[in-house]
Design a protein around this motif. Sequence first.
Motif, PDB file in Angstrom:
ATOM      1  N   MET A 182      -2.808  76.589  21.529  1.00  0.00           N
ATOM      2  CA  MET A 182      -3.711  75.654  22.147  1.00  0.00           C
ATOM      3  C   MET A 182      -4.532  74.983  21.043  1.00  0.00           C
ATOM      4  O   MET A 182      -5.031  75.653  20.148  1.00  0.00           O
ATOM      5  N   ILE A 183      -4.643  73.688  21.103  1.00  0.00           N
ATOM      6  CA  ILE A 183      -5.406  72.939  20.110  1.00  0.00           C
ATOM      7  C   ILE A 183      -6.715  72.480  20.743  1.00  0.00           C
ATOM      8  O   ILE A 183      -6.714  71.856  21.804  1.00  0.00           O
ATOM      9  N   ASN A 184      -7.808  72.790  20.090  1.00  0.00           N
ATOM     10  CA  ASN A 184      -9.117  72.359  20.549  1.00  0.00           C
ATOM     11  C   ASN A 184      -9.191  70.833  20.455  1.00  0.00           C
ATOM     12  O   ASN A 184      -8.796  70.248  19.445  1.00  0.00           O
ATOM     13  N   THR A 185      -9.702  70.197  21.466  1.00  0.00           N
ATOM     14  CA  THR A 185      -9.807  68.734  21.458  1.00  0.00           C
ATOM     15  C   THR A 185     -10.734  68.226  20.364  1.00  0.00           C
ATOM     16  O   THR A 185     -10.660  67.072  19.960  1.00  0.00           O
ATOM     17  N   ARG A 186     -11.582  69.087  19.841  1.00  0.00           N
ATOM     18  CA  ARG A 186     -12.471  68.705  18.734  1.00  0.00           C
ATOM     19  C   ARG A 186     -11.716  68.561  17.413  1.00  0.00           C
ATOM     20  O   ARG A 186     -12.277  68.114  16.420  1.00  0.00           O
ATOM     21  N   PHE A 187     -10.456  68.959  17.415  1.00  0.00           N
ATOM     22  CA  PHE A 187      -9.606  68.838  16.229  1.00  0.00           C
ATOM     23  C   PHE A 187      -9.712  67.438  15.631  1.00  0.00           C
ATOM     24  O   PHE A 187      -9.856  67.271  14.431  1.00  0.00           O
ATOM     25  N   TRP A 188      -9.655  66.424  16.465  1.00  0.00           N
ATOM     26  CA  TRP A 188      -9.616  65.036  16.001  1.00  0.00           C
ATOM     27  C   TRP A 188     -10.947  64.560  15.432  1.00  0.00           C
ATOM     28  O   TRP A 188     -11.009  63.532  14.759  1.00  0.00           O
ATOM     29  N   ASN A 189     -12.032  65.297  15.690  1.00  0.00           N
ATOM     30  CA  ASN A 189     -13.349  64.936  15.154  1.00  0.00           C
ATOM     31  C   ASN A 189     -13.761  65.783  13.959  1.00  0.00           C
ATOM     32  O   ASN A 189     -14.819  65.552  13.384  1.00  0.00           O
ATOM     33  N   ASP A 190     -12.948  66.751  13.583  1.00  0.00           N
ATOM     34  CA  ASP A 190     -13.245  67.595  12.441  1.00  0.00           C
ATOM     35  C   ASP A 190     -13.310  66.727  11.183  1.00  0.00           C
ATOM     36  O   ASP A 190     -12.437  65.884  10.948  1.00  0.00           O
ATOM     37  N   ASN A 191     -14.355  66.906  10.372  1.00  0.00           N
ATOM     38  CA  ASN A 191     -14.543  66.095   9.162  1.00  0.00           C
ATOM     39  C   ASN A 191     -13.327  66.126   8.241  1.00  0.00           C
ATOM     40  O   ASN A 191     -12.962  65.108   7.652  1.00  0.00           O
ATOM     41  N   PHE A 192     -12.719  67.276   8.104  1.00  0.00           N
ATOM     42  CA  PHE A 192     -11.549  67.394   7.242  1.00  0.00           C
ATOM     43  C   PHE A 192     -10.389  66.571   7.801  1.00  0.00           C
ATOM     44  O   PHE A 192      -9.748  65.814   7.070  1.00  0.00           O
ATOM     45  N   ILE A 193     -10.128  66.706   9.080  1.00  0.00           N
ATOM     46  CA  ILE A 193      -9.009  66.006   9.718  1.00  0.00           C
ATOM     47  C   ILE A 193      -9.226  64.496   9.692  1.00  0.00           C
ATOM     48  O   ILE A 193      -8.305  63.735   9.383  1.00  0.00           O
ATOM     49  N   VAL A 194     -10.433  64.058   9.982  1.00  0.00           N
ATOM     50  CA  VAL A 194     -10.750  62.629   9.972  1.00  0.00           C
ATOM     51  C   VAL A 194     -10.472  62.020   8.595  1.00  0.00           C
ATOM     52  O   VAL A 194     -10.030  60.885   8.481  1.00  0.00           O
ATOM     53  N   GLY A 195     -10.675  62.806   7.539  1.00  0.00           N
ATOM     54  CA  GLY A 195     -10.477  62.311   6.176  1.00  0.00           C
ATOM     55  C   GLY A 195      -9.031  62.269   5.722  1.00  0.00           C
ATOM     56  O   GLY A 195      -8.741  61.752   4.640  1.00  0.00           O
ATOM     57  N   LEU A 196      -8.112  62.798   6.521  1.00  0.00           N
ATOM     58  CA  LEU A 196      -6.702  62.818   6.144  1.00  0.00           C
ATOM     59  C   LEU A 196      -6.002  61.533   6.546  1.00  0.00           C
ATOM     60  O   LEU A 196      -6.389  60.887   7.524  1.00  0.00           O
ATOM     61  N   ASN A 197      -4.926  61.211   5.839  1.00  0.00           N
ATOM     62  CA  ASN A 197      -4.099  60.083   6.283  1.00  0.00           C
ATOM     63  C   ASN A 197      -3.242  60.560   7.457  1.00  0.00           C
ATOM     64  O   ASN A 197      -3.104  61.771   7.681  1.00  0.00           O
ATOM     65  N   PRO A 198      -2.677  59.647   8.241  1.00  0.00           N
ATOM     66  CA  PRO A 198      -1.935  60.046   9.451  1.00  0.00           C
ATOM     67  C   PRO A 198      -0.795  61.039   9.210  1.00  0.00           C
ATOM     68  O   PRO A 198      -0.613  61.957  10.006  1.00  0.00           O
ATOM     69  N   LEU A 199      -0.046  60.900   8.117  1.00  0.00           N
ATOM     70  CA  LEU A 199       1.053  61.836   7.872  1.00  0.00           C
ATOM     71  C   LEU A 199       0.545  63.231   7.524  1.00  0.00           C
ATOM     72  O   LEU A 199       1.140  64.229   7.940  1.00  0.00           O
ATOM     73  N   ASP A 200      -0.563  63.305   6.798  1.00  0.00           N
ATOM     74  CA  ASP A 200      -1.147  64.615   6.494  1.00  0.00           C
ATOM     75  C   ASP A 200      -1.678  65.271   7.771  1.00  0.00           C
ATOM     76  O   ASP A 200      -1.541  66.480   7.954  1.00  0.00           O
ATOM     77  N   ARG A 201      -2.264  64.480   8.661  1.00  0.00           N
ATOM     78  CA  ARG A 201      -2.715  65.019   9.962  1.00  0.00           C
ATOM     79  C   ARG A 201      -1.534  65.573  10.749  1.00  0.00           C
ATOM     80  O   ARG A 201      -1.616  66.629  11.366  1.00  0.00           O
ATOM     81  N   TYR A 202      -0.452  64.806  10.726  1.00  0.00           N
ATOM     82  CA  TYR A 202       0.775  65.216  11.420  1.00  0.00           C
ATOM     83  C   TYR A 202       1.278  66.555  10.878  1.00  0.00           C
ATOM     84  O   TYR A 202       1.595  67.471  11.651  1.00  0.00           O
TER      85      TYR A 202
END
Length: 140
Positions: A1-21
């Motif tokens: 299960m992925i927390n919906t806050r994943f997309w607002n995490d400072n680390f994740i926000v700073g990644l490019n789309p492929l790194d997020r993927y």
Amino acid sequence: MINTRFWNDNFIVGLNPLDRYLFLYFLTNEHTNIAGIYELPMRTIAFETGLDKEMIPKMIKRLEGRIHCIDGWIFIKNFQKHQATTSEKVKKGIEIESAKIPSKIKDKIEKLSKKRYPMDTLSRGIIYPNENENSNSNEK
């Protein structure tokens, strides 16, 4: 299960789309387990994600501090913190999966766990906005 806050995490926000993927892949692929430490060859990562095999180590390097590739094993830092560790079944599951990890991998993970990364410092702000222990980190 992925927390919906994943997309607002400072680390994740700073990644490019492929790194997020790739990060999301490490959390959700069929090889992962409740301990967040599992064996996964580069060729499997490349095949399942469709990413170029030569690019994956560079991408993992950018995820360092959260994701580590150690001799063909994936270690997701803080993965166990996000499990329902008050549950005896979950604790037992983590123990079972941890017992499968070779001791040389465990030793390397232990060393990594003690290492501090720039992202762990307060100067970078809140790392896990949904964790109580870091909720006041900007005030310290």
